[in-house]
Design a protein around this motif. Structure first.
Motif, PDB file in Angstrom:
ATOM      1  N   ALA A  58       9.370  -1.349   0.183  1.00  0.00           N
ATOM      2  CA  ALA A  58       8.669  -0.687  -0.922  1.00  0.00           C
ATOM      3  C   ALA A  58       9.413   0.569  -1.372  1.00  0.00           C
ATOM      4  CB  ALA A  58       7.249  -0.327  -0.491  1.00  0.00           C
ATOM      5  N   GLN A  59       9.864   1.340  -0.422  1.00  0.00           N
ATOM      6  CA  GLN A  59      10.594   2.580  -0.728  1.00  0.00           C
ATOM      7  C   GLN A  59      11.832   2.277  -1.571  1.00  0.00           C
ATOM      8  OE1 GLN A  59      11.993   4.452   2.848  1.00  0.00           O
ATOM      9  NE2 GLN A  59      13.046   6.095   1.786  1.00  0.00           N
ATOM     10  N   ARG A  60      12.578   1.250  -1.190  1.00  0.00           N
ATOM     11  CA  ARG A  60      13.787   0.874  -1.930  1.00  0.00           C
ATOM     12  C   ARG A  60      13.443   0.396  -3.339  1.00  0.00           C
ATOM     13  NH1 ARG A  60      18.495  -0.693   0.936  1.00  0.00           N
ATOM     14  NH2 ARG A  60      18.617  -2.634  -0.266  1.00  0.00           N
ATOM     15  N   THR A  61      12.332  -0.329  -3.460  1.00  0.00           N
ATOM     16  CA  THR A  61      11.932  -0.859  -4.759  1.00  0.00           C
ATOM     17  C   THR A  61      11.519   0.266  -5.709  1.00  0.00           C
ATOM     18  OG1 THR A  61      11.162  -2.893  -3.689  1.00  0.00           O
ATOM     19  CG2 THR A  61      10.388  -2.486  -5.925  1.00  0.00           C
ATOM     20  N   VAL A  62      10.674   1.168  -5.230  1.00  0.00           N
ATOM     21  CA  VAL A  62      10.183   2.269  -6.063  1.00  0.00           C
ATOM     22  C   VAL A  62      11.339   3.177  -6.500  1.00  0.00           C
ATOM     23  CG1 VAL A  62       8.758   4.358  -6.051  1.00  0.00           C
ATOM     24  CG2 VAL A  62       7.867   2.219  -5.075  1.00  0.00           C
ATOM     25  N   ALA A  63      12.309   3.358  -5.604  1.00  0.00           N
ATOM     26  CA  ALA A  63      13.448   4.236  -5.921  1.00  0.00           C
ATOM     27  C   ALA A  63      14.267   3.702  -7.092  1.00  0.00           C
ATOM     28  CB  ALA A  63      14.336   4.388  -4.691  1.00  0.00           C
ATOM     29  N   ARG A  64      14.146   2.422  -7.391  1.00  0.00           N
ATOM     30  CA  ARG A  64      14.944   1.822  -8.460  1.00  0.00           C
ATOM     31  C   ARG A  64      14.268   1.893  -9.827  1.00  0.00           C
ATOM     32  NH1 ARG A  64      17.818  -3.586  -6.185  1.00  0.00           N
ATOM     33  NH2 ARG A  64      18.309  -3.689  -8.406  1.00  0.00           N
ATOM     34  N   LEU A  65      13.027   2.340  -9.874  1.00  0.00           N
ATOM     35  CA  LEU A  65      12.306   2.379 -11.152  1.00  0.00           C
ATOM     36  C   LEU A  65      12.976   3.309 -12.158  1.00  0.00           C
ATOM     37  CD1 LEU A  65       8.605   2.385  -9.890  1.00  0.00           C
ATOM     38  CD2 LEU A  65       9.745   0.562 -11.190  1.00  0.00           C
ATOM     39  N   ASP A  66      12.826   2.931 -13.438  1.00  0.00           N
ATOM     40  CA  ASP A  66      13.388   3.713 -14.549  1.00  0.00           C
ATOM     41  C   ASP A  66      14.904   3.844 -14.455  1.00  0.00           C
ATOM     42  OD1 ASP A  66      10.767   4.187 -15.581  1.00  0.00           O
ATOM     43  OD2 ASP A  66      10.512   5.762 -14.063  1.00  0.00           O
ATOM     44  N   ALA A  67      15.551   2.755 -13.998  1.00  0.00           N
ATOM     45  CA  ALA A  67      17.014   2.753 -13.889  1.00  0.00           C
ATOM     46  C   ALA A  67      17.657   2.768 -15.274  1.00  0.00           C
ATOM     47  CB  ALA A  67      17.471   1.526 -13.109  1.00  0.00           C
TER      48      ALA A  67
ATOM     49  N   SER B  99       0.813  -1.216   0.000  1.00  0.00           N
ATOM     50  CA  SER B  99       0.000   0.000   0.000  1.00  0.00           C
ATOM     51  C   SER B  99       0.852   1.274   0.000  1.00  0.00           C
ATOM     52  CB  SER B  99      -0.930   0.017   1.219  1.00  0.00           C
ATOM     53  OG  SER B  99      -0.184  -0.001   2.425  1.00  0.00           O
ATOM     54  N   TYR B 100       2.175   1.116  -0.029  1.00  0.00           N
ATOM     55  CA  TYR B 100       3.077   2.266   0.076  1.00  0.00           C
ATOM     56  C   TYR B 100       3.014   3.149  -1.172  1.00  0.00           C
ATOM     57  CZ  TYR B 100       7.432   4.925   0.501  1.00  0.00           C
ATOM     58  OH  TYR B 100       8.352   5.935   0.557  1.00  0.00           O
ATOM     59  N   HIS B 101       2.876   2.524  -2.346  1.00  0.00           N
ATOM     60  CA  HIS B 101       2.939   3.285  -3.599  1.00  0.00           C
ATOM     61  C   HIS B 101       2.171   2.526  -4.669  1.00  0.00           C
ATOM     62  CE1 HIS B 101       4.674   5.344  -7.100  1.00  0.00           C
ATOM     63  NE2 HIS B 101       5.124   6.273  -6.271  1.00  0.00           N
ATOM     64  N   THR B 102       1.532   3.262  -5.570  1.00  0.00           N
ATOM     65  CA  THR B 102       0.724   2.613  -6.613  1.00  0.00           C
ATOM     66  C   THR B 102       1.577   1.804  -7.586  1.00  0.00           C
ATOM     67  OG1 THR B 102       0.874   4.658  -7.921  1.00  0.00           O
ATOM     68  CG2 THR B 102      -1.097   4.353  -6.537  1.00  0.00           C
ATOM     69  N   ALA B 103       2.885   2.066  -7.633  1.00  0.00           N
ATOM     70  CA  ALA B 103       3.759   1.316  -8.545  1.00  0.00           C
ATOM     71  C   ALA B 103       4.031  -0.102  -8.044  1.00  0.00           C
ATOM     72  CB  ALA B 103       5.077   2.061  -8.742  1.00  0.00           C
ATOM     73  N   ILE B 104       3.815  -0.350  -6.760  1.00  0.00           N
ATOM     74  CA  ILE B 104       4.015  -1.706  -6.229  1.00  0.00           C
ATOM     75  C   ILE B 104       2.908  -2.594  -6.781  1.00  0.00           C
ATOM     76  CG2 ILE B 104       4.169  -3.147  -4.167  1.00  0.00           C
ATOM     77  CD1 ILE B 104       6.462  -1.196  -4.304  1.00  0.00           C
ATOM     78  N   ASN B 105       3.274  -3.567  -7.626  1.00  0.00           N
ATOM     79  CA  ASN B 105       2.255  -4.369  -8.297  1.00  0.00           C
ATOM     80  C   ASN B 105       2.368  -5.867  -8.060  1.00  0.00           C
ATOM     81  OD1 ASN B 105       4.490  -5.027  -9.836  1.00  0.00           O
ATOM     82  ND2 ASN B 105       3.866  -3.786 -11.609  1.00  0.00           N
ATOM     83  N   ASN B 106       3.361  -6.279  -7.290  1.00  0.00           N
ATOM     84  CA  ASN B 106       3.477  -7.703  -6.971  1.00  0.00           C
ATOM     85  C   ASN B 106       4.353  -7.860  -5.740  1.00  0.00           C
ATOM     86  OD1 ASN B 106       3.190 -10.477  -7.147  1.00  0.00           O
ATOM     87  ND2 ASN B 106       3.723 -10.581  -9.323  1.00  0.00           N
ATOM     88  N   SER B 107       4.388  -9.072  -5.227  1.00  0.00           N
ATOM     89  CA  SER B 107       5.122  -9.297  -3.985  1.00  0.00           C
ATOM     90  C   SER B 107       5.727 -10.695  -3.969  1.00  0.00           C
ATOM     91  CB  SER B 107       4.168  -9.138  -2.792  1.00  0.00           C
ATOM     92  OG  SER B 107       4.765  -9.596  -1.598  1.00  0.00           O
TER      93      SER B 107
ATOM     94  N   TRP C 251      13.771  -5.552   2.294  1.00  0.00           N
ATOM     95  CA  TRP C 251      14.346  -5.053   3.540  1.00  0.00           C
ATOM     96  C   TRP C 251      14.135  -6.118   4.601  1.00  0.00           C
ATOM     97  CZ3 TRP C 251      17.977  -1.835   4.238  1.00  0.00           C
ATOM     98  CH2 TRP C 251      18.262  -1.321   5.517  1.00  0.00           C
ATOM     99  N   TYR C 252      14.963  -6.072   5.619  1.00  0.00           N
ATOM    100  CA  TYR C 252      14.795  -7.042   6.704  1.00  0.00           C
ATOM    101  C   TYR C 252      15.336  -6.472   8.001  1.00  0.00           C
ATOM    102  CZ  TYR C 252      19.797  -8.165   6.482  1.00  0.00           C
ATOM    103  OH  TYR C 252      21.168  -8.092   6.512  1.00  0.00           O
ATOM    104  N   SER C 253      14.890  -7.063   9.092  1.00  0.00           N
ATOM    105  CA  SER C 253      15.367  -6.711  10.422  1.00  0.00           C
ATOM    106  C   SER C 253      15.665  -8.016  11.155  1.00  0.00           C
ATOM    107  CB  SER C 253      14.301  -5.910  11.177  1.00  0.00           C
ATOM    108  OG  SER C 253      14.739  -5.575  12.482  1.00  0.00           O
ATOM    109  N   VAL C 254      16.768  -8.045  11.907  1.00  0.00           N
ATOM    110  CA  VAL C 254      17.152  -9.258  12.626  1.00  0.00           C
ATOM    111  C   VAL C 254      17.696  -8.874  13.996  1.00  0.00           C
ATOM    112  CG1 VAL C 254      19.444  -9.250  11.563  1.00  0.00           C
ATOM    113  CG2 VAL C 254      18.553 -11.365  12.506  1.00  0.00           C
TER     114      VAL C 254
END
Length: 443
Positions: free
Chosen positions: A220-229, A143-151, A199-202
């Protein structure tokens, strides 16, 4: 809280193995018993994908007949099985060749002090609660960004273990530990561009994990930031390694000064003890007694005492990383690293992530590395990379499909700065590392 009754029960089994080895004629022996159990739950697209419980146990015994060595293992702890396991190890040892460097560690090197390192924090979470947490994490990402379309889903892991180790020199110790994690990976699309990140936390204690919402949003933030590389043209430029990537560079250094690489003469840092291998502002040290840290331990896999020590001081290599065997091969003494390093810490400088971007100026920020292009013998380094192109200290656009290359010896000597954005999620604790220059191969 440690379950001392359970530790004592397992200690008795380990002592049985050691006694049996002596009865069968071994001049020396060591044995280890491990018990692991945990829960792993993955949710994908809001539904449960996997729920796994695991409970494993295993016993390993190593025996010595003079300089001959044999080892065997089993997961059956019946008296008959223990006897047969020792018998198998003894049989192997009797037919083995002499190895003048084989044997138990020196008695005076064994640990004698065992302070509580606060490593055991069981997580009272059941499958239903773990499922709920995983779904919450993934939902925060989707739900972070509309560009997130799969998981690829979110995963909750909880794990606890009991390890007991003993040898015929009188060492017999046990410890319980825990490790919990929360992770999420999602995909995003924009036109023809598709990207994935995670991302992960341990932590030892579940209370120290980042929140499910935070982990999901960061993925999600990291994924969206990589778009249009884009790719880059081939060039030489400064490179800033994000903390997760910087730990790999330091790991290559540790591999090169580890006993196995040195006595096989398969290291680009042969004969480098007491020489300058890093800039004079760099200090790298072990901190095995940090409470609750992921790499803390009072003793290594041989029962040898760990120690807080400098490996690199003012850029000068002060010590190798040795087990008893590799130390004997090199005519040295074990450094208590038979199970690797313990909270290896690269002393941070005063710069945060933003400061380092400014110091980078115009160059490449690397956030992901691919491939195994590291030659530990020659130091040659070439790996696929992606990240962000930076100009005047400001991120301009994401980049992908490039290769960064250099030589580890030069890369280590050309470290410009080490950030205070230290990643504590692994046994190597280091912030971002700014390198003076590397070769970039692109279009």
């Amino acid at each position: 809280m440690q379950n001392q009754a359970e530790i004592n029960r397992v200690k008795q089994i380990v002592q049985q193995l050691l006694d049996e080895a002596k009865q069968q004629g071994a001049s020396g022996a060591e044995a280890a018993f491990s018990v692991d159990n945990g829960l792993s739950v993955t949710a994908r697209l809001g539904e449960v994908e996997t729920v796994e419980y695991h409970c494993d146990q295993g016993i390993g015994v190593t025996v010595y007949f003079g300089q001959k060595k044999g080892a065997a293992s089993t997961n059956d702890i019946s008296a008959e099985s223990l006897k047969e396991t020792v018998k198998a190890a003894c049989s192997i040892a009797r037919y083995a060749s002499d190895d003048e460097y084989a044997g138990l560690p020196d008695q005076e090197c064994l640990a004698t002090a065992f302070p509580d390192l606060d490593l055991f924090h069981p997580w009272a979470i059941d499958a239903e609660q773990a499922i709920k947490l995983a779904i919450e994490c993934e939902q925060a990402a989707r739900s972070y960004h509309t560009a997130i379309n799969n998981s690829e889903g979110a995963t909750v892991d909880t794990h606890q273990s009991l390890r007991v180790f003993g040898n015929s020199l009188g060492f017999l110790q046990g410890r319980q530990s825990s490790r919990h994690s929360l992770s999420c990976a999602v995909l995003a699309g924009s036109g023809d561009s598709m990207q994935r990140d995670y991302w992960y936390s341990v932590a030892r204690n579940a209370a120290d994990l980042e929140s499910a919402t935070r982990v999901g949003e960061k993925a999600a933030q990291r994924t969206v930031a990589r778009l249009d590389a884009r790719s880059l043209s081939t060039r030489n430029c400064p490179v800033l390694l994000a903390p997760e990537m910087a730990s790999g560079l330091i790991g290559a250094l540790i591999g090169a000064i580890s006993g196995g690489s040195l006595y096989r003469k398969a290291s680009f840092l042969l004969d480098s003890l007491n020489t300058q291998v890093l800039p004079d502002f760099v200090r790298i040290h072990e901190q095995p007694f940090l409470k609750g840290a992921l790499g803390s331990a009072n003793y290594d896999a041989e029962g040898v005492a760990t120690q807080a020590r400098d490996i690199v001081s003012e850029g000068i290599l002060k010590s190798y990383v040795l087990s008893s065997y590799s130390a004997r091969k090199l005519g040295m003494q074990t450094t208590g690293n038979a199970s690797g390093v313990h909270n290896l810490t690269v002393e941070a400088g005063g710069d945060n992530a933003d400061d380092l971007l400014k110091r980078l100026g115009t160059g490449l920020l690397v956030t992901e590395l691919m491939g195994q292009g590291v030659n530990r013998v020659t130091g040659d380094y070439s790996r696929g990379a992606s990240g962000f192109w930076v100009e005047n200290g400001i991120i301009q656009y994401p980049v992908q499909e490039i290769t960064i290359a250099g030589n580890l010896k030069t890369m280590l000597r050309n470290i410009v700065a080490i950030g205070n954005d230290v990643d504590l999620r692994s046994n190597i604790r280091v912030g971002s590392i700014l390198l003076e220059q590397m070769s970039i191969a692109g279009e």
